[in-house]
Design a protein around this motif. Sequence first.
Motif, PDB file in Angstrom:
ATOM      1  N   ILE A   4      -6.993  -4.651 -20.142  1.00 59.79           N
ATOM      2  CA  ILE A   4      -6.635  -4.888 -18.745  1.00 59.79           C
ATOM      3  C   ILE A   4      -5.469  -3.977 -18.342  1.00 59.79           C
ATOM      4  N   TYR A   5      -4.558  -3.737 -19.286  1.00 59.72           N
ATOM      5  CA  TYR A   5      -3.418  -2.870 -18.995  1.00 59.72           C
ATOM      6  C   TYR A   5      -3.889  -1.450 -18.680  1.00 59.72           C
ATOM      7  N   LEU A   6      -4.877  -1.012 -19.508  1.00 60.38           N
ATOM      8  CA  LEU A   6      -5.391   0.340 -19.336  1.00 60.38           C
ATOM      9  C   LEU A   6      -6.088   0.496 -17.979  1.00 60.38           C
ATOM     10  N   GLN A   7      -6.826  -0.571 -17.610  1.00 61.01           N
ATOM     11  CA  GLN A   7      -7.519  -0.533 -16.318  1.00 61.01           C
ATOM     12  C   GLN A   7      -6.524  -0.519 -15.154  1.00 61.01           C
ATOM     13  N   LEU A   8      -5.508  -1.374 -15.242  1.00 59.94           N
ATOM     14  CA  LEU A   8      -4.470  -1.398 -14.205  1.00 59.94           C
ATOM     15  C   LEU A   8      -3.838  -0.020 -14.077  1.00 59.94           C
ATOM     16  N   LEU A   9      -3.500   0.543 -15.235  1.00 58.75           N
ATOM     17  CA  LEU A   9      -2.853   1.851 -15.271  1.00 58.75           C
ATOM     18  C   LEU A   9      -3.728   2.897 -14.589  1.00 58.75           C
ATOM     19  N   SER A  10      -5.007   2.956 -14.968  1.00 59.06           N
ATOM     20  CA  SER A  10      -5.838   4.039 -14.444  1.00 59.06           C
ATOM     21  C   SER A  10      -6.164   3.806 -12.966  1.00 59.06           C
ATOM     22  N   GLU A  11      -6.405   2.562 -12.549  1.00 65.02           N
ATOM     23  CA  GLU A  11      -6.737   2.313 -11.144  1.00 65.02           C
ATOM     24  C   GLU A  11      -5.564   2.650 -10.223  1.00 65.02           C
ATOM     25  N   PHE A  12      -4.358   2.204 -10.595  1.00 66.77           N
ATOM     26  CA  PHE A  12      -3.234   2.443  -9.701  1.00 66.77           C
ATOM     27  C   PHE A  12      -2.715   3.878  -9.791  1.00 66.77           C
ATOM     28  N   PHE A  13      -2.942   4.515 -10.932  1.00 66.51           N
ATOM     29  CA  PHE A  13      -2.637   5.938 -11.048  1.00 66.51           C
ATOM     30  C   PHE A  13      -3.520   6.715 -10.066  1.00 66.51           C
ATOM     31  N   LYS A  14      -4.793   6.335 -10.017  1.00 61.16           N
ATOM     32  CA  LYS A  14      -5.727   6.979  -9.084  1.00 61.16           C
ATOM     33  C   LYS A  14      -5.267   6.811  -7.632  1.00 61.16           C
ATOM     34  N   ILE A  15      -4.835   5.585  -7.296  1.00 61.66           N
ATOM     35  CA  ILE A  15      -4.350   5.349  -5.928  1.00 61.66           C
ATOM     36  C   ILE A  15      -3.176   6.271  -5.626  1.00 61.66           C
ATOM     37  N   GLY A  16      -2.250   6.334  -6.581  1.00 62.41           N
ATOM     38  CA  GLY A  16      -1.074   7.179  -6.386  1.00 62.41           C
ATOM     39  C   GLY A  16      -1.438   8.642  -6.204  1.00 62.41           C
ATOM     40  N   LEU A  17      -2.504   9.062  -6.868  1.00 60.66           N
ATOM     41  CA  LEU A  17      -2.873  10.479  -6.844  1.00 60.66           C
ATOM     42  C   LEU A  17      -3.720  10.844  -5.624  1.00 60.66           C
ATOM     43  N   PHE A  18      -4.526   9.903  -5.155  1.00 64.72           N
ATOM     44  CA  PHE A  18      -5.495  10.265  -4.112  1.00 64.72           C
ATOM     45  C   PHE A  18      -5.230   9.703  -2.725  1.00 64.72           C
ATOM     46  N   SER A  19      -4.235   8.799  -2.583  1.00 61.08           N
ATOM     47  CA  SER A  19      -4.032   8.273  -1.242  1.00 61.08           C
ATOM     48  C   SER A  19      -3.067   9.151  -0.462  1.00 61.08           C
ATOM     49  N   PHE A  20      -3.636   9.902   0.458  1.00 60.99           N
ATOM     50  CA  PHE A  20      -2.837  10.774   1.310  1.00 60.99           C
ATOM     51  C   PHE A  20      -2.540  10.047   2.609  1.00 60.99           C
ATOM     52  N   GLY A  21      -1.319  10.175   3.097  1.00 63.39           N
ATOM     53  CA  GLY A  21      -1.013   9.621   4.419  1.00 63.39           C
ATOM     54  C   GLY A  21      -0.302   8.297   4.361  1.00 63.39           C
ATOM     55  N   GLY A  22       0.153   7.917   3.182  1.00 62.11           N
ATOM     56  CA  GLY A  22       1.036   6.771   3.081  1.00 62.11           C
ATOM     57  C   GLY A  22       0.360   5.421   3.118  1.00 62.11           C
ATOM     58  N   GLY A  23       1.180   4.394   3.144  1.00 63.91           N
ATOM     59  CA  GLY A  23       0.828   2.976   3.042  1.00 63.91           C
ATOM     60  C   GLY A  23      -0.604   2.593   3.314  1.00 63.91           C
ATOM     61  N   TYR A  24      -1.037   2.711   4.569  1.00 67.15           N
ATOM     62  CA  TYR A  24      -2.332   2.159   4.914  1.00 67.15           C
ATOM     63  C   TYR A  24      -3.493   2.963   4.340  1.00 67.15           C
ATOM     64  N   ALA A  25      -3.216   4.180   3.886  1.00 65.75           N
ATOM     65  CA  ALA A  25      -4.258   4.973   3.236  1.00 65.75           C
ATOM     66  C   ALA A  25      -4.673   4.341   1.911  1.00 65.75           C
ATOM     67  N   THR A  26      -3.812   3.484   1.364  1.00 59.05           N
ATOM     68  CA  THR A  26      -4.148   2.873   0.083  1.00 59.05           C
ATOM     69  C   THR A  26      -5.152   1.722   0.251  1.00 59.05           C
ATOM     70  N   ILE A  27      -5.302   1.226   1.476  1.00 64.42           N
ATOM     71  CA  ILE A  27      -6.124   0.028   1.673  1.00 64.42           C
ATOM     72  C   ILE A  27      -7.589   0.175   1.234  1.00 64.42           C
ATOM     73  N   PRO A  28      -8.253   1.293   1.600  1.00 67.40           N
ATOM     74  CA  PRO A  28      -9.630   1.434   1.108  1.00 67.40           C
ATOM     75  C   PRO A  28      -9.720   1.363  -0.423  1.00 67.40           C
ATOM     76  N   PHE A  29      -8.747   1.935  -1.107  1.00 70.45           N
ATOM     77  CA  PHE A  29      -8.734   1.888  -2.571  1.00 70.45           C
ATOM     78  C   PHE A  29      -8.548   0.449  -3.061  1.00 70.45           C
ATOM     79  N   LEU A  30      -7.637  -0.266  -2.393  1.00 76.63           N
ATOM     80  CA  LEU A  30      -7.354  -1.649  -2.791  1.00 76.63           C
ATOM     81  C   LEU A  30      -8.586  -2.529  -2.556  1.00 76.63           C
ATOM     82  N   PHE A  31      -9.304  -2.227  -1.487  1.00 72.09           N
ATOM     83  CA  PHE A  31     -10.535  -2.923  -1.147  1.00 72.09           C
ATOM     84  C   PHE A  31     -11.558  -2.722  -2.270  1.00 72.09           C
TER      85      PHE A  31
END
Lengths: 171, 178
Positions: free
Chosen positions: A2-29
């Motif tokens: 689970i740690y590895l999954q958390l790490l890779s999913e949120f790393f991806k968000i950090g790397l691919f969400s351009f445009g700040g806060g609300y850009a992360t929502i589709p990823f979180l969805f």
Amino acid sequence: MIYLQLLSEFFKIGLFSFGGGYATIPFLFHISEVYGWYTLKELTQITALASITPGPVGINAATYAGLKTAGLAGSILATTAEIIPSLILVLITAKLLKNFSGNFYVKSLISTLKPISCALLTSVAIGLIKPEIGNIKSLILLSVLLLLSIKSKKDPLFYILISAIAGAFII
Amino acid sequence: MSLFKLFLIFTKIGAILLGGGYVILPILTDELCEKRKLLTNEELVDYFALSQSLPGIIAANISMFAGYKLNGIKGAITAVIGVTFIPFWTIVFLASFLDRLVNNNFVQSAMWGVGIAVIALITLTIREIWQKSDKDKFFYFIFILSLVSMLYFELSPIQTIIIFSVIGILIKRSVKKA
């Protein structure tokens, strides 16, 4: 795991969400659908919470998802994983800017970024004001705040506090 | 500047970061440019645009740029830990009350007020940047075209930054050659 999954999913968000806060929502969805770390209802609440607690929505969501799935360690991991990609990119950019500050292209870029920043902020302000235009109360509070600022410039916290109090008690 | 002091400054900034990430620019301007004179207004404005062009959380990115300027790599790391410190612990402590908190009328009305304060703060920041910039023809040209691209052609901030940075550099180059 689970740690590895958390790490890779949120790393991806950090790397691919351009445009700040609300850009992360589709990823979180997407995460909520694939992993079920939080429900869609919780995601809506996290988004709402982001406006009532300090901090950007992207950070809040990472902290919450990590906490729910793997406790405090999970929340530290998810939050850190989300920040690491931009930390690396910011450091590279800042170093390049410093080393090539005399370079013609860097100087041109910097002088071009100023008007662009002004335009970005103006469009943010317009985007925020638009939904309030029909609301008399919002317009009155906004005018009062702007009038206060003409007399003397105050701490941002001052505006935030008096508006919160005005919202909660008066209006 | 000592890392501890840097941490304290950014922790304070993170604590009042209500109403979304954009409010960080007015707060940083007040805290780092006006009160402490650590950065110039111009530097912060550059960091703001650069932060928008990089992936990730804008408030975190701009804090890292400012931290790097103040104390190198360690400064950047300290700044981002500081700015996320209070938001992180707030969520950890509030997670179990999420439902009640979000649906509380009192909290919601207070947050409506904060939303208006954010608009006022951003407006004031624009006024300040505007007053402090050298506004030549080039400035107006790029400003108006990039604003129009976002408002009417609905380009995203990142698209706008990339397109107009290239245009800006090309203009500067042709002026230099001429």
